[in-house]
Design a protein around this motif. Structure first.
Motif, short mmCIF file in Angstrom:
data_model
loop_
_atom_site.label_atom_id
_atom_site.label_comp_id
_atom_site.label_asym_id
_atom_site.label_seq_id
_atom_site.Cartn_x
_atom_site.Cartn_y
_atom_site.Cartn_z
N HIS A 114 0.83 -1.20 0.00
CA HIS A 114 0.00 0.00 0.00
C HIS A 114 0.87 1.25 0.00
CE1 HIS A 114 -2.83 3.07 1.38
NE2 HIS A 114 -2.00 3.30 2.39
N ASP A 149 -5.40 12.30 3.11
CA ASP A 149 -5.44 11.59 1.84
C ASP A 149 -5.62 10.10 2.07
OD1 ASP A 149 -4.85 11.42 -1.17
OD2 ASP A 149 -3.26 10.16 -0.34
N ASP A 150 -4.93 9.57 3.06
CA ASP A 150 -5.05 8.15 3.39
C ASP A 150 -6.46 7.81 3.87
OD1 ASP A 150 -3.35 6.01 3.05
OD2 ASP A 150 -2.90 5.83 5.17
N VAL A 188 0.48 3.80 -3.22
CA VAL A 188 -0.44 4.92 -3.02
C VAL A 188 0.26 6.22 -2.63
CG1 VAL A 188 -2.33 5.76 -1.57
CG2 VAL A 188 -2.36 3.41 -2.45
N GLN A 206 -9.27 9.05 2.98
CA GLN A 206 -10.18 8.91 1.85
C GLN A 206 -9.97 7.58 1.13
OE1 GLN A 206 -9.53 12.35 -0.59
NE2 GLN A 206 -10.77 13.68 0.70
N ARG A 207 -8.73 7.18 0.97
CA ARG A 207 -8.43 5.94 0.24
C ARG A 207 -8.85 4.70 1.03
NH1 ARG A 207 -4.65 7.16 -3.91
NH2 ARG A 207 -3.69 9.21 -3.66
#
Length: 241
Positions: free
Chosen positions: A100, A224-225, A104, A227-228
């Motif tokens: 990950h 950001d993480d 990402v 949301q993912r």
């Protein structure tokens, strides 16, 4: 409720309890029944935050960044909070997921992930990475603190996570505390730290600005993480090495 002369006062009937959970006073009667007790937890105040161990006896002291004492760092007085649509254990587990991280976060691993157990009930992952992203956060990181970072992430007992990121010209210190708010929902409370300045002038002006910048960069990375990761679930039968 509230604290009255070192005791907790219940707002409903004004019963008062000491630090061991024993009821010490009932306004309507002189005798306190022995059964009038509540559960108490070991607590410690550090950097203006209150920490408690979810058990009657702590299994380890309140952890801190390796090689540093709490007096050497100052914590931001403003934490930030992120909500996740996933179980709480996904958050510390995410730190150990090298696939990950590489896919990402726009980082290129410069060393394999090293996972060890520095203390009982503790897991740590360490690696080096190159910052490759094109976001405003990554561009500023490369410009002002360095292109490469040495990262250490240590999970103490599960939800208490200490993160250190050593760049060429600065080191980040981050505390992440994960907790469930429902079976498949969780929240992360995040506090950033910075080296304590010696001069009074630096403590008044430079230190708050440094903490605000560190908080901004950390929030940009973790938001950001969030949301993912939203909505993901673990299925052990589909995991790979």
């Amino acid at each position: 409720g509230c604290v009255v002369e070192g005791r907790l006062r219940c707002p409903y009937h004004h019963w008062e309890y000491d630090s061991h959970g024993r009821c010490t006073a009932i306004p309507t009667q002189t005798r306190v029944p022995p059964s009038a007790q509540v559960t108490s937890y070991p607590c410690e105040v550090r950097h203006g935050y209150l920490f408690f161990f979810h058990g009657r006896q702590p299994l380890f002291p309140l952890p801190f960044f390796q090689g540093l004492s709490p007096s050497e760092l100052v914590a931001s007085t403003r934490r930030f909070q992120l909500h996740f649509d996933l179980p709480w254990y996904f958050l510390p587990g995410n730190a150990f997921d090298g696939q990950h991280f590489t896919s990402v976060h726009d980082r290129r691993l410069l060393s394999p992930l090293e996972v060890d157990e520095p203390e009982p009930l503790t897991r740590r992952v360490r690696f080096r990475a190159e910052v490759l992203g094109d976001s405003i956060f990554d561009r500023l990181l490369r410009r002002f603190v360095g292109r490469e970072v040495r990262i250490s992430i240590t999970s103490h007992g599960g939800p208490y996570v200490l993160v250190t990121g050593e760049f060429g010209r600065a080191t980040s210190y981050i505390l992440v505390v994960c907790r469930p708010i429902a079976e498949l929902e969780s929240v992360a409370d995040v506090v950033v730290f910075a080296p304590r300045r010696r001069s009074r002038l630096a403590q008044l002006f430079w230190q708050p600005m440094t903490l605000a910048l560190r908080r901004w960069f950390t929030y940009g990375f973790m938001a950001d993480d969030a949301q993912r990761l939203s909505g993901l679930r673990y299925d052990p039968l589909r995991m790979i090495a």
